[in-house]
Design a protein around this motif. Structure first.
Motif, PDB file in Angstrom:
ATOM      1  N   MET A   1       0.831  -1.207   0.000  1.00 24.69           N
ATOM      2  CA  MET A   1       0.000   0.000   0.000  1.00 24.69           C
ATOM      3  C   MET A   1       0.870   1.264   0.000  1.00 24.69           C
ATOM      4  SD  MET A   1      -3.432   0.530   2.228  1.00 24.69           S
ATOM      5  CE  MET A   1      -3.587  -1.164   2.766  1.00 24.69           C
ATOM      6  N   GLU A   2       0.345   2.328  -0.588  1.00 28.51           N
ATOM      7  CA  GLU A   2       1.131   3.563  -0.690  1.00 28.51           C
ATOM      8  C   GLU A   2       1.242   4.293   0.647  1.00 28.51           C
ATOM      9  OE1 GLU A   2       0.825   6.314  -4.285  1.00 28.51           O
ATOM     10  OE2 GLU A   2      -0.979   5.057  -4.374  1.00 28.51           O
ATOM     11  N   THR A   3       2.315   5.017   0.803  1.00 32.67           N
ATOM     12  CA  THR A   3       2.514   5.795   2.025  1.00 32.67           C
ATOM     13  C   THR A   3       1.979   7.209   1.829  1.00 32.67           C
ATOM     14  OG1 THR A   3       4.630   4.658   2.034  1.00 32.67           O
ATOM     15  CG2 THR A   3       4.246   6.258   3.786  1.00 32.67           C
ATOM     16  N   ALA A   4       1.275   7.716   2.833  1.00 33.23           N
ATOM     17  CA  ALA A   4       0.829   9.122   2.783  1.00 33.23           C
ATOM     18  C   ALA A   4       1.873  10.002   3.467  1.00 33.23           C
ATOM     19  CB  ALA A   4      -0.523   9.274   3.457  1.00 33.23           C
ATOM     20  N   PHE A   5       2.194   9.638   4.706  1.00 34.42           N
ATOM     21  CA  PHE A   5       3.196  10.395   5.475  1.00 34.42           C
ATOM     22  C   PHE A   5       4.367   9.481   5.821  1.00 34.42           C
ATOM     23  CE2 PHE A   5      -0.767  12.565   6.576  1.00 34.42           C
ATOM     24  CZ  PHE A   5      -0.419  13.894   6.401  1.00 34.42           C
ATOM     25  N   LYS A   6       5.566  10.010   5.655  1.00 30.90           N
ATOM     26  CA  LYS A   6       6.752   9.330   6.143  1.00 30.90           C
ATOM     27  C   LYS A   6       7.351  10.226   7.220  1.00 30.90           C
ATOM     28  CE  LYS A   6       9.936   6.365   3.558  1.00 30.90           C
ATOM     29  NZ  LYS A   6       9.169   5.183   3.934  1.00 30.90           N
ATOM     30  N   VAL A   7       7.202   9.820   8.469  1.00 34.44           N
ATOM     31  CA  VAL A   7       7.715  10.644   9.565  1.00 34.44           C
ATOM     32  C   VAL A   7       9.118  10.164   9.907  1.00 34.44           C
ATOM     33  CG1 VAL A   7       7.299  11.425  11.932  1.00 34.44           C
ATOM     34  CG2 VAL A   7       5.368  10.868  10.448  1.00 34.44           C
ATOM     35  N   LYS A   8      10.075  11.104   9.843  1.00 33.76           N
ATOM     36  CA  LYS A   8      11.475  10.716  10.064  1.00 33.76           C
ATOM     37  C   LYS A   8      12.104  11.537  11.173  1.00 33.76           C
ATOM     38  CE  LYS A   8      12.913   9.487   5.348  1.00 33.76           C
ATOM     39  NZ  LYS A   8      13.751  10.058   4.288  1.00 33.76           N
ATOM     40  N   ASN A   9      12.481  10.875  12.236  1.00 43.34           N
ATOM     41  CA  ASN A   9      13.202  11.507  13.360  1.00 43.34           C
ATOM     42  C   ASN A   9      12.572  12.836  13.782  1.00 43.34           C
ATOM     43  OD1 ASN A   9      15.532  10.302  11.312  1.00 43.34           O
ATOM     44  ND2 ASN A   9      15.587   9.583  13.435  1.00 43.34           N
ATOM     45  N   LEU A  10      11.251  12.834  13.948  1.00 42.61           N
ATOM     46  CA  LEU A  10      10.555  14.078  14.284  1.00 42.61           C
ATOM     47  C   LEU A  10      10.740  14.419  15.759  1.00 42.61           C
ATOM     48  CD1 LEU A  10       8.548  16.228  13.094  1.00 42.61           C
ATOM     49  CD2 LEU A  10       6.750  14.877  14.163  1.00 42.61           C
ATOM     50  N   LYS A  11      11.235  15.645  15.978  1.00 43.84           N
ATOM     51  CA  LYS A  11      11.345  16.150  17.350  1.00 43.84           C
ATOM     52  C   LYS A  11      10.589  17.469  17.404  1.00 43.84           C
ATOM     53  CE  LYS A  11      15.902  14.205  17.978  1.00 43.84           C
ATOM     54  NZ  LYS A  11      17.294  14.466  17.633  1.00 43.84           N
TER      55      LYS A  11
ATOM     56  N   ILE B   1       2.621   6.449   7.698  1.00 48.03           N
ATOM     57  CA  ILE B   1       1.157   6.391   7.720  1.00 48.03           C
ATOM     58  C   ILE B   1       0.703   6.062   6.309  1.00 48.03           C
ATOM     59  CG2 ILE B   1      -0.954   7.751   8.015  1.00 48.03           C
ATOM     60  CD1 ILE B   1       0.601   9.320  10.201  1.00 48.03           C
ATOM     61  N   LEU B   2      -0.104   5.003   6.172  1.00 51.72           N
ATOM     62  CA  LEU B   2      -0.484   4.531   4.841  1.00 51.72           C
ATOM     63  C   LEU B   2      -1.713   5.256   4.316  1.00 51.72           C
ATOM     64  CD1 LEU B   2       0.033   0.699   5.288  1.00 51.72           C
ATOM     65  CD2 LEU B   2       1.592   2.373   4.276  1.00 51.72           C
TER      66      LEU B   2
ATOM     67  N   VAL C   1      -7.040   8.727   6.981  1.00 53.63           N
ATOM     68  CA  VAL C   1      -7.536   9.273   8.239  1.00 53.63           C
ATOM     69  C   VAL C   1      -6.526   9.007   9.348  1.00 53.63           C
ATOM     70  CG1 VAL C   1      -9.338   9.105  10.003  1.00 53.63           C
ATOM     71  CG2 VAL C   1      -9.957   8.971   7.582  1.00 53.63           C
ATOM     72  N   VAL C   2      -6.227  10.074  10.100  1.00 55.66           N
ATOM     73  CA  VAL C   2      -5.419   9.911  11.311  1.00 55.66           C
ATOM     74  C   VAL C   2      -6.258  10.402  12.467  1.00 55.66           C
ATOM     75  CG1 VAL C   2      -3.260  10.482  12.493  1.00 55.66           C
ATOM     76  CG2 VAL C   2      -3.325  10.375   9.991  1.00 55.66           C
ATOM     77  N   ILE C   3      -6.402   9.582  13.516  1.00 59.65           N
ATOM     78  CA  ILE C   3      -7.251   9.978  14.634  1.00 59.65           C
ATOM     79  C   ILE C   3      -6.505   9.836  15.956  1.00 59.65           C
ATOM     80  CG2 ILE C   3      -8.333   7.667  14.520  1.00 59.65           C
ATOM     81  CD1 ILE C   3     -10.800   8.940  15.859  1.00 59.65           C
ATOM     82  N   VAL C   4      -6.527  10.918  16.717  1.00 54.26           N
ATOM     83  CA  VAL C   4      -5.987  10.887  18.073  1.00 54.26           C
ATOM     84  C   VAL C   4      -7.148  10.580  18.991  1.00 54.26           C
ATOM     85  CG1 VAL C   4      -5.236  12.381  19.961  1.00 54.26           C
ATOM     86  CG2 VAL C   4      -4.046  12.443  17.779  1.00 54.26           C
ATOM     87  N   THR C   5      -6.978   9.643  19.905  1.00 49.37           N
ATOM     88  CA  THR C   5      -8.055   9.346  20.830  1.00 49.37           C
ATOM     89  C   THR C   5      -7.483   8.873  22.158  1.00 49.37           C
ATOM     90  OG1 THR C   5      -9.984   7.959  21.240  1.00 49.37           O
ATOM     91  CG2 THR C   5      -8.295   7.041  19.808  1.00 49.37           C
TER      92      THR C   5
ATOM     93  N   SER D   1      -9.723   1.784  13.753  1.00 54.49           N
ATOM     94  CA  SER D   1      -8.446   1.911  13.043  1.00 54.49           C
ATOM     95  C   SER D   1      -7.872   0.584  12.566  1.00 54.49           C
ATOM     96  CB  SER D   1      -7.417   2.589  13.956  1.00 54.49           C
ATOM     97  OG  SER D   1      -7.023   1.703  14.976  1.00 54.49           O
ATOM     98  N   GLU D   2      -6.997   0.677  11.578  1.00 52.38           N
ATOM     99  CA  GLU D   2      -6.248  -0.491  11.113  1.00 52.38           C
ATOM    100  C   GLU D   2      -4.843  -0.516  11.686  1.00 52.38           C
ATOM    101  OE1 GLU D   2      -8.029   1.307   8.253  1.00 52.38           O
ATOM    102  OE2 GLU D   2      -7.981  -0.250   6.710  1.00 52.38           O
ATOM    103  N   TYR D   3      -4.322   0.705  11.922  1.00 50.48           N
ATOM    104  CA  TYR D   3      -2.989   0.798  12.519  1.00 50.48           C
ATOM    105  C   TYR D   3      -3.075   1.666  13.759  1.00 50.48           C
ATOM    106  CZ  TYR D   3      -1.276  -1.253   8.241  1.00 50.48           C
ATOM    107  OH  TYR D   3      -1.064  -2.112   7.208  1.00 50.48           O
ATOM    108  N   THR D   4      -2.246   1.348  14.736  1.00 53.67           N
ATOM    109  CA  THR D   4      -2.249   2.129  15.964  1.00 53.67           C
ATOM    110  C   THR D   4      -0.823   2.424  16.390  1.00 53.67           C
ATOM    111  OG1 THR D   4      -4.323   1.140  16.708  1.00 53.67           O
ATOM    112  CG2 THR D   4      -2.942   2.146  18.400  1.00 53.67           C
ATOM    113  N   GLY D   5      -0.640   3.681  16.807  1.00 52.60           N
ATOM    114  CA  GLY D   5       0.641   4.059  17.396  1.00 52.60           C
ATOM    115  C   GLY D   5       0.418   4.412  18.843  1.00 52.60           C
TER     116      GLY D   5
END
Lengths: 251, 298
Positions: A1-11, A27-28, A199-203, A213-217
């Motif tokens: 699946m394609e990536t929407a966001f690639k988060v790299k070493n975010l501070k 994030i896909l 969709v990205v959801i904070v909860t 959700s399908e993925y969870t962080g």
């Protein structure tokens, strides 16, 4: 699946205070990704980095990269206005403008200079249908949005975000101010939206993360403790802290 | 007396004291109004409104004074409102917090408390002398505009601050620029508050006498500023703003200081007219505010 966001070493920093410590994950596209964690863990800070809403906070700073469609959204040649048009957002508390339902939905178009009545009428109907609120408001489009119930207001805010045709919709605890019935409606809606949107959801509601959700962080104290398929996180998490959190031992 | 009774007694006493304090204001105000109306009502007539001042109290009128007041107030509003609102928007929405901005803010707050005669001196030095506007309507209006500017700036900021941050967030999240957010969301929501500030400012300006006397407004004026509408091309004239003028408070002050009883009656009638103009002005502002409140739908 394609990536929407690639988060790299975010501070991320609020002044000297570090709110996010070296976060990296993908994030896909066209999936629902949930971000969970205890209060103050940096989950809201994180989601607000994705459309640069944190730019409004005095003394806020980021290091690292967030690649969206291959481009770093924090690079200097990116126009933050474009980013926010492509990446819509729904907030914790419903925040309709003190205007009519119709004007709420078309605001995103009007500021782009789109004023043709026919176009606007179509967008209003389409957006409100997608947000599953058309039937409830179609006869009172020109009455105040603030007369709607909290749950209706939140769905109107979703319609408003959809109207500008974004690719991503960010939800920052969208149900924390709503009752269980309104919450169920929003959750159904989120599940339906992933056909077309990322969709990205904070909860802070773990059952909600598990349901939609399908993925969870899992975030804790500014760190991404674990990121995986939702099913795996909630059945066989690989980190002890994640397990403690989802089983309710803290948080 | 035990503790409980004592507390009850205190509670009662304060209620009574508070009521008395409130009544003092009301009683004094109505006494003043009744006094002015009994003295001046009989003098109020078409002739009084349409005559120039005169040596003879029964022939004197306030035509030049009320026309002057209307001219000065309109011009003051036109100068002070846009500048004050823009400054308020800048300070609240755009300004970055630095030591310099702190100095500006403290100064604006202090300016609201500076005695009006000081503004008169500034107006005399700057507008009348340096800019050579003479003792004109424009000089007077510009002086009063500077006088009320801090009030408009402060109330604009207050009104903007009362607009919830969530409204701004919603607008930015849809890809609006800062100006679009202010123009389409924040300012309309803040407009009723901004207008309330403007009412206060104009009500203060209309009663000011000292700064206008300082810049040399005349006390005896037997002519009107050039009419803004003329029968000849180009039909509109701004010549009037460069003409000499007087205003109601000055005319009233002048009459009160005369020894003849007749002028005393004239002064009372003048005060009634001044009150009327104030009411009409506030009425217009209240109506405007009501219209804006209807447009935003909280």
């Amino acid at each position: 699946m394609e990536t929407a966001f690639k988060v790299k070493n975010l501070k991320a920093y609020y002044g000297p205070k570090e709110a996010l410590k070296d976060v990296s994950f993908d994030i896909l596209k066209k999936t629902v990704t949930a971000i969970i964690g205890p209060s103050g863990c940096g989950k809201s800070t994180f989601i607000r980095c994705l459309n640069r809403m944190n730019d409004l906070v005095l003394g806020f700073n980021v290091k690292g990269e967030i690649l969206y469609d291959g481009k770093n959204i924090y690079s200097k040649d990116i126009d933050v206005i474009d980013i926010r048009r492509q990446i819509g957002m729904v907030f914790q508390k419903p925040n309709p403008f003190p205007k009519s339902i119709y004007e709420n939905v078309v605001y995103g178009l009007r500021i782009q200079g789109i004023n043709r009545k026919e176009t606007l009428d179509n967008v209003v109907e389409e957006s409100l249908r997608k947000a599953a609120i058309w039937e409830e408001v179609k006869d009172r489009l020109h009455t105040s949005a603030l007369q709607l119930s909290g749950g209706q207001q939140q769905r109107l805010c979703i319609a408003r975000a959809i109207a500008t045709e974004p690719e991503v919709i960010l939800f920052d605890e969208p149900c924390s101010a709503l009752d269980p019935i309104a919450t169920a409606k929003i959750e159904d809606l989120i599940t339906a939206l992933k056909q077309e949107y990322t969709v990205v959801i904070v909860t802070h509601n773990m059952q909600q993360a598990a349901r939609v959700s399908e993925y969870t962080g899992f975030f804790m104290m500014g760190e991404l403790v674990e990121f995986d398929a939702t099913q795996k996180i909630f059945t066989t998490p690989s980190n002890k802290m994640t397990e403690d959190y989802i089983t309710g031992r803290f948080g | 007396m035990n503790r409980k009774l004592y507390n009850k007694f205190l509670d009662k006493s304060f209620t009574i004291l508070g009521l008395v304090a409130t009544l003092i204001g009301l009683v004094v105000l109505s006494a003043l109004l009744i006094d002015v109306f009994t003295d001046g009502m009989g003098r109020l007539s078409w002739q009084f409104l349409m005559s120039y001042p005169s040596r003879r109290p029964e022939e004197a009128g306030i035509l030049s004074a009320w026309v002057g007041t209307v001219w000065v107030m309109i011009l003051t509003g036109l100068i002070a409102f846009p500048i004050g609102v823009m400054a308020g928007i800048y300070l609240e929405e755009y300004e970055k917090k630095t030591w310099f901005s702190n100095i500006i803010e403290i100064n604006i707050a202090n300016l609201a408390g500076v005695p009006s005669i000081i503004y008169g001196l500034l107006g005399l030095g700057l507008f009348v002398r340096v800019l050579a506007l003479e003792r004109s309507v424009l000089s007077g209006a510009a002086t009063l505009a500077i006088l009320v500017l801090p009030i408009i700036i402060l109330s604009t900021r207050e009104a903007l601050r009362a607009v919830p941050f969530s409204i701004r967030e919603a607008s930015y999240a849809l890809g609006a620029t800062r100006w679009q957010t202010i123009r389409s969301q924040v300012l309309p929501a803040a407009m009723p508050g901004v207008l309330t500030g403007a009412i206060l400012a104009m009500s203060r300006a209309i009663g000011e006498t000292a700064p206008l006397i300082t810049i040399g407004a005349l006390t005896y004026v037997a002519f009107l500023p050039t009419s803004p509408i003329s029968s000849e091309f180009p039909y509109i004239s701004f010549q009037g703003i460069f003409d000499a003028f007087t205003v109601l408070p000055i005319q009233i002050f002048n009459w009160v200081s005369r020894p003849q009883k007749g002028f005393f009656t004239d002064a009372a009638a003048g005060i009634i007219v001044l009150l009327m103009i104030t009411f009409i002005m506030n009425g217009i502002a209240v109506w405007l505010r009501y219209r804006y409140q209807k447009k935003i739908r909280w």
